[in-house]
Scaffold this motif. Structure first.
Motif, short mmCIF file in Angstrom:
data_model
loop_
_atom_site.label_atom_id
_atom_site.label_comp_id
_atom_site.label_asym_id
_atom_site.label_seq_id
_atom_site.Cartn_x
_atom_site.Cartn_y
_atom_site.Cartn_z
N GLU A 6 5.84 10.95 10.23
CA GLU A 6 7.09 10.52 10.85
C GLU A 6 6.82 10.06 12.27
N GLN A 45 7.70 3.02 9.89
CA GLN A 45 8.53 4.20 9.82
C GLN A 45 9.71 4.13 10.78
N GLU A 58 13.71 4.52 9.82
CA GLU A 58 14.53 5.55 10.45
C GLU A 58 15.75 4.94 11.12
N GLN A 60 19.74 5.63 10.12
CA GLN A 60 20.71 6.10 11.11
C GLN A 60 21.88 5.13 11.24
N SER A 111 16.79 6.16 18.38
CA SER A 111 15.72 7.15 18.28
C SER A 111 14.41 6.60 18.80
#
Length: 839
Positions: free
Chosen positions: A585, A648, A652, A656, A402
């Motif tokens: 985010e 952050q 994340e 994942q 990401s």
């Protein structure tokens, strides 16, 4: 018993004291018993006992009367402590008295200022009143003169009568007829009386309307003084008269278009109508609705109140609040050239960060744990010819998909770094797909050409399999052979970047509200939520109000990539933004709005919508979905975990990666993930669900560590994402081989930093917990975030090199190959050991 009997009195002398006690038994029987009480022996110390070798101080009192074990030195120390306490108490008392005197002086000054203002106001009112009276008297005088002139003209035009005889100038009154004398004498006093009456009537009315003197208690009880007007009424009347004299009238009511959402808070409704909150609450009460200013009311009730106040209602939906940030098209005249944004992508350990270091002449890779990049770094570089370039450095590990996707979405040019000795690898292919999906041009940098095993031709051939045809293969993709170690090909790479940017003709409008993308976000203990933002259009300035995702804020400070504060950031400039109300985010869009109310409203709407979306996604709404979920969950073992990371993006990526671990029999469930240090609430949640807590580049605070020890909650710390993923995989699959576990043996707090020649910076520390050992590993923590991990170069106690220092003692520490230590940092001391792993 008395002295005359030749016996000693009871209780006197050195012998035992005797007496009789009557003892009672059942059935009324008694018996006299003789009892003796032995006296306690008092040991009197010999003369000179208890004296120290230093001599006795007369101020310390008689040593024989002190408790046992108290020496002169101890007694003297206690006396000094008592005197110091008395002195401190006297100083505190003096400070309190001075503070009270200062407060009294301040009160007197404020009272004097208020009295001066009131006197000035009274003087101003008196001047206005006198001015009004003078104007009234002047008006009456002018009216009287005009009336006298009219009367004179009338007398001149009227026919002469027998009684009216004109008296020539200089002629004596005795020559006139007798009938004319009384008429002439009587006419003049009448006109003077009329003028006096007209002048006295308004003055008398004004005197009646004003309050005459102070109201006494007797007048108030008897009611003789009558009812007087209040001072507020007098001031209102004076204001009306003043406005009337100045020619100003009352302002007309402004009719507003009030935007009304399905639900609205009473205070917000009052703000939109520009009415007082108390008036709105009063109107609601008159309509039978008891609501405070912080309560929400429905649209129908709000519409009734709006119409009652005379305003117009404009019905809008909740989603309409985002219309204020609708992007408008920029005209070509407003556009100016902006620096290109270049993202460096590729497989892990192919030299992306090292290549960027060579361009920046910096040492970024040394600061990353394990030598791999785990955050998105944003930097600006000025080339030799003065061109400004913005670089984004993305991680290459598989877990950071990401992050690479976000880097490709905000970029203009992608530099694909491929190692000449390793060729195309899985994350290289993923980076190619991200660049194609974002439709951005690509430049291939074939790195590590200085190694003996380098084969650039194989790299170009492997790229053909993924539809990347470089110029050497007669394609249109630029390729450069570079070496981050020797600096080979860096000039050619920068030239190609400048050429590609010139072809793209990148422009933006700096004179508009800023729009940017959040590259990374973290929760800093000292600075609060911090977001790394790449400004894409407009200019972000200090003091701007913005909304980013579900959060909003006001720009408190802007910090560039070098750590310096700047006043504004234009297009293609990466900055750290301080002033958010929460951690956004990574990937959220930042928009600048006009008012705090708009920003708060948009953020609340987005948070509510996201909460409903998550609830809808996690709930099985139909019977078929419930049965399918029960069938899927049957027999599946879950490993619950809690994850806390420093930024952050890392949190994340870990979540994942955890979602990909597992099969039909076992899976990993992330109960909670967040940014910042591990807190007591995290430990409480872990204990309730029987889950371990994973800290990625963060540490638990003191209260959380204590709670975890008491409740038996396991906390594991990691600095490299490989280790975390591998441990969770092993735990989930049951392959629990021996692991290297870290035992924390101590903590030390840095009190001051000294420079020592030949050694470098030495931290003066106090060991707060456990023990500090020379042979143990150490980590440097700043705000519970890991800054450095390594070993000690020296551990000194005073001037001697020692192997260990116990808790409560001071010592000097110096790190191996690291000097960035500051006062207030915490040193974590740990030892590694191999233990058998069990669940």
């Amino acid at each position: 018993m008395s002295d005359t009997d030749g016996k000693k009195p009871l209780g006197l002398g050195g012998g035992p004291r005797s007496g009789q006690v009557k003892q009672s038994f059942s059935h009324g029987r008694t018996k006299s018993v003789v009892v003796e009480t032995k006296r306690k022996r008092v040991v009197v110390p010999k003369p000179g006992a208890g004296k120290t070798t230093t001599g006795s101080n007369p101020a310390l009192g008689d040593p024989s009367k002190r408790p046992a074990g108290i020496t002169d030195a101890e007694m003297e120390r206690r006396l000094k402590a008592l005197q110091a306490a008395k002195a401190r108490e006297a100083q505190d008392q003096a400070a309190r008295e001075a503070d009270e005197a200062q407060r009294a002086e301040d009160r007197a000054n404020r009272r004097a200022e208020i009295d001066a203002k009131e006197a000035e106001e009274r003087e101003r009112e008196m001047r206005l009143r006198l001015k009004a009276e003078d104007e009234e008297a002047q008006r009456l005088k002018e009216a009287e003169a005009a009336e006298a002139a009219k009367a004179k003209v009338a007398r001149a035009n009227a026919p002469a009568k027998a009684d009216d005889v004109a008296i020539p100038a200089g002629r004596d009154m005795s020559d006139a007829p007798r009938s004319a004398k009384p008429a002439l004498v009587a006419r003049k006093p009448d006109r003077e009386a009329e003028a006096r009456d007209r002048a006295a009537k308004p003055v008398k009315a004004r005197e009646d309307n004003r309050r005459g003197g102070k109201l006494t208690l007797n007048e108030a009880l008897t009611g003789n003084a009558g009812r007087h007007r209040s001072m507020a009424a007098m001031k209102r009347k004076q204001d009306r008269e003043r406005r009337k004299m100045m020619g100003t009238q009352e302002r007309e009511k402004v009719v507003r278009d009030v935007k009304l959402t399905p639900t609205i808070v009473v205070q917000e409704l009052a703000n939109r109508m520009a009415e007082r909150v108390a008036d709105v609450v009063k109107a609601l009460m008159q309509n039978g609705i008891m609501a405070t200013q912080n309560q929400a009311i429905d649209a129908d009730t709000a519409e009734l109140i709006i119409e009652e106040f005379g305003h117009k209602v404009v019905r809008v939906s909740d989603a309409d609040v985002e219309h204020v940030i609708a992007l408008k098209e920029d005209s070509d005249a407003d556009l100016v050239s902006r620096p290109p944004v270049i993202t460096v992508m590729g497989h892990v350990d192919h030299g992306k960060t090292s290549l960027l270091d060579a361009i920046r002449n910096a040492k970024v890779v040394a600061g990353e744990a394990g030598g791999i990049t785990q955050h998105i770094g944003a930097y600006q570089v000025t080339t030799d010819d003065g061109a400004l370039l913005t670089f984004l450095d993305t991680p290459g590990h598989a877990a950071f998909t990401s992050m690479r996707s976000r880097g490709a979405q905000v970029t203009d040019i992608v530099i694909l770094v491929v190692a000449a000795d390793d060729a195309v690898m899985p994350q290289t292919i993923e980076a190619i797909n991200h660049a194609k999906a974002a439709n951005v041009p690509m430049i291939v940098a074939i790195n590590k050409v200085d190694k003996p095993a380098a084969n650039p031709t194989k790299v170009r051939t492997d790229l053909l399999q993924h539809s990347v045809v470089v110029e050497a293969m007669s394609g249109d993709v630029l390729d450069v052979e570079v070496s981050a170690v020797t600096g080979q090909g860096l000039d050619i790479l920068l030239e190609n970047i400048a050429l590609q940017a010139e072809l793209l003709d990148l422009k933006a409008n700096p004179n508009r509200a800023a729009v940017g993308a959040v590259i990374e976000a973290q929760l800093d203990v000292g600075r609060g939520p911090v977001a790394t933002v790449l400004v894409q259009n407009g200019t972000l300035r200090q003091g701007d109000i913005f909304v980013v995702g579900e959060q909003w804020g006001k720009v408190r400070a802007l910090i560039n990539d070098k750590g310096d504060r700047i006043a504004e950031a234009g297009p293609s400039v990466p900055v750290e933004v301080l002033g958010l109300n929460g951690t956004p985010e990574a990937g959220d869009v930042l928009n600048v709005v006009e008012t705090e109310a708009q920003a708060r409203e948009i953020a609340e709407y987005r948070a509510h919508a996201a909460k409903e979306k998550r609830a809808a996604a996690g709930a099985a709404t139909t019977l078929e979905q419930l049965m399918a979920k029960a069938k899927t969950d049957k027999g599946v073992n879950e490993l619950p975990i809690l994850v806390k990371a420093d930024v952050q993006g890392s949190a994340e990526a870990i979540v994942q990666a955890m979602e990909k671990i597992g099969n039909d029999e076992v899976r990993v469930r992330v109960l909670h993930s967040g940014v910042g240090a591990i807190t007591e609430s995290d430990i409480g949640l872990a204990e309730a669900s029987g889950a371990p807590v994973f800290g990625f580049n963060v540490r638990a605070n003191a209260s959380a560590r204590q709670t975890a020890n008491q409740k038996g909650v396991e906390i594991r710390y990691y600095s490299v994402i490989y280790d975390l993923v591998d441990d969770v995989k092993a735990a989930a699959s049951g392959l629990l081989s021996n692991e290297v576990r870290e035992n924390f043996i101590g903590y030390a707090s840095i009190k001051d930093v000294f420079k020592v020649s030949g050694v470098g910076k030495v931290a003066g520390c106090l060991v707060t917990e456990g023990v500090a050992r020379r042979s143990a590993g150490v980590r440097l923590l700043r705000d519970n975030v890991v800054i450095h991990e390594g070993t000690l170069k020296t551990l000194k106690r005073f001037k001697d090199e020692v192997k260990e220092v116990q808790s409560g003692q001071e010592c000097g520490m110096a790190f191996e190959n690291y000097d960035d230590v500051r006062a207030g940092d915490v040193i974590e001391i740990f030892e590694r050991e191999e233990v058998e792993r069990n669940l």
